[in-house]
Design a protein around this motif. Structure first.
Motif, PDB file in Angstrom:
ATOM      1  N   ASP A   3     -20.740  -4.252 -21.900  1.00 10.76           N
ATOM      2  CA  ASP A   3     -22.052  -3.823 -22.372  1.00 10.76           C
ATOM      3  C   ASP A   3     -22.962  -3.703 -21.162  1.00 10.76           C
ATOM      4  OD1 ASP A   3     -21.342  -3.901 -25.072  1.00 10.76           O
ATOM      5  OD2 ASP A   3     -21.747  -6.045 -25.183  1.00 10.76           O
ATOM      6  N   PRO A  32     -12.721 -14.115 -24.703  1.00  9.53           N
ATOM      7  CA  PRO A  32     -13.024 -13.358 -25.917  1.00  9.53           C
ATOM      8  C   PRO A  32     -13.294 -14.293 -27.080  1.00  9.53           C
ATOM      9  CG  PRO A  32     -10.690 -13.244 -25.396  1.00  9.53           C
ATOM     10  CD  PRO A  32     -11.355 -13.956 -24.262  1.00  9.53           C
ATOM     11  N   GLU A  98     -11.258   4.583 -29.076  1.00  8.29           N
ATOM     12  CA  GLU A  98     -12.541   3.904 -28.838  1.00  8.29           C
ATOM     13  C   GLU A  98     -13.645   4.497 -29.707  1.00  8.29           C
ATOM     14  OE1 GLU A  98     -15.460   2.590 -25.186  1.00  8.29           O
ATOM     15  OE2 GLU A  98     -13.722   3.825 -24.766  1.00  8.29           O
ATOM     16  N   SER A 102     -15.664   2.502 -32.829  1.00  6.71           N
ATOM     17  CA  SER A 102     -17.130   2.433 -32.884  1.00  6.71           C
ATOM     18  C   SER A 102     -17.691   3.163 -34.101  1.00  6.71           C
ATOM     19  CB  SER A 102     -17.708   3.034 -31.604  1.00  6.71           C
ATOM     20  OG  SER A 102     -19.095   3.124 -31.684  1.00  6.71           O
ATOM     21  N   ARG A 108     -18.051  -2.938 -31.850  1.00  8.16           N
ATOM     22  CA  ARG A 108     -18.448  -2.706 -30.460  1.00  8.16           C
ATOM     23  C   ARG A 108     -17.287  -2.936 -29.513  1.00  8.16           C
ATOM     24  NH1 ARG A 108     -23.493  -5.964 -29.044  1.00  8.16           N
ATOM     25  NH2 ARG A 108     -23.405  -4.611 -27.221  1.00  8.16           N
ATOM     26  N   ARG A 109     -16.260  -3.642 -29.967  1.00  8.09           N
ATOM     27  CA  ARG A 109     -15.125  -3.967 -29.098  1.00  8.09           C
ATOM     28  C   ARG A 109     -13.808  -3.595 -29.791  1.00  8.09           C
ATOM     29  NH1 ARG A 109     -16.491  -6.873 -24.711  1.00  8.09           N
ATOM     30  NH2 ARG A 109     -18.437  -8.013 -24.754  1.00  8.09           N
ATOM     31  N   TRP A 110     -12.822  -3.291 -28.969  1.00 11.17           N
ATOM     32  CA  TRP A 110     -11.486  -3.034 -29.488  1.00 11.17           C
ATOM     33  C   TRP A 110     -10.924  -4.316 -30.093  1.00 11.17           C
ATOM     34  CZ3 TRP A 110      -9.360  -0.358 -24.459  1.00 11.17           C
ATOM     35  CH2 TRP A 110      -9.866   0.939 -24.376  1.00 11.17           C
ATOM     36  N   GLU A 113      -8.155  -7.218 -25.950  1.00  9.50           N
ATOM     37  CA  GLU A 113      -8.921  -7.359 -24.719  1.00  9.50           C
ATOM     38  C   GLU A 113      -8.383  -6.431 -23.643  1.00  9.50           C
ATOM     39  OE1 GLU A 113     -11.728  -9.261 -24.062  1.00  9.50           O
ATOM     40  OE2 GLU A 113     -11.637  -9.415 -26.234  1.00  9.50           O
ATOM     41  N   TYR A 125      -4.039  -5.097 -20.749  1.00  6.88           N
ATOM     42  CA  TYR A 125      -4.420  -5.270 -22.147  1.00  6.88           C
ATOM     43  C   TYR A 125      -3.673  -6.454 -22.740  1.00  6.88           C
ATOM     44  CZ  TYR A 125      -5.662  -0.412 -21.228  1.00  6.88           C
ATOM     45  OH  TYR A 125      -6.177   0.727 -20.673  1.00  6.88           O
TER      46      TYR A 125
END
Length: 150
Positions: A3, A32, A98, A102, A108-110, A113, A125
């Protein structure tokens, strides 16, 4: 994906800010956040299921490759090899993914990680145990239903 925030900086101090940002961080990356059920914050089993079902075949293979390597980290090249794709195809699949995460799911996040290792030119990943287990179970179910294996 990190962000960003806008911070007003006096013009005569901008160079100092750039120098600070260019330094390697001494802090470890933030861990996370995982909910009580083991999924990344905001994600649930139902949303993971929906995300998987609505994914392309290539994206499902990417998710499965990450899941199989978790809790370890998989590089883009390792994912590509496991999926019989090129690294460029893996990256190209993540762009629309992505946007879907969204736009369609409001996240906001996949559901996994990602870390960038700039010095090595790598992106890696990994998934939580719950997410990886669910992706593997969903993949097994699809394979059984379609009578094939990934």
């Amino acid at each position: 994906m990190p962000d960003f925030v806008n911070v007003p900086v006096p013009v005569d101090r901008v160079q100092e800010v750039y120098e600070l940002l260019a330094r390697k961080s001494t802090r470890p990356p933030a861990a996370p956040q995982v909910s009580e059920d083991g999924y990344p914050a905001g994600w649930s089993q139902d949303l993971i299921d929906r995300m998987f079902v609505e994914s392309s075949s290539a994206m499902r293979r990417i998710l499965f490759a990450i899941a199989r390597k978790s809790p370890g980290w998989a590089t883009t090249a390792e994912i590509a090899e496991a999926c019989d794709l090129t690294a460029r195809q893996v990256v190209a699949s993540l762009g629309p993914f992505e946007k879907r995460v969204s736009g369609r799911y409001g996240m906001r996040r996949w559901p996994f990680e990602t870390r960038e290792f700039v010095d090595a030119g790598l992106r890696k990943y990994s998934m939580s145990a719950a997410t990886a287990g669910r992706i593997i179970a969903l993949t097994d179910s699809v394979e059984h239903h379609e009578g094939r294996t990934l």
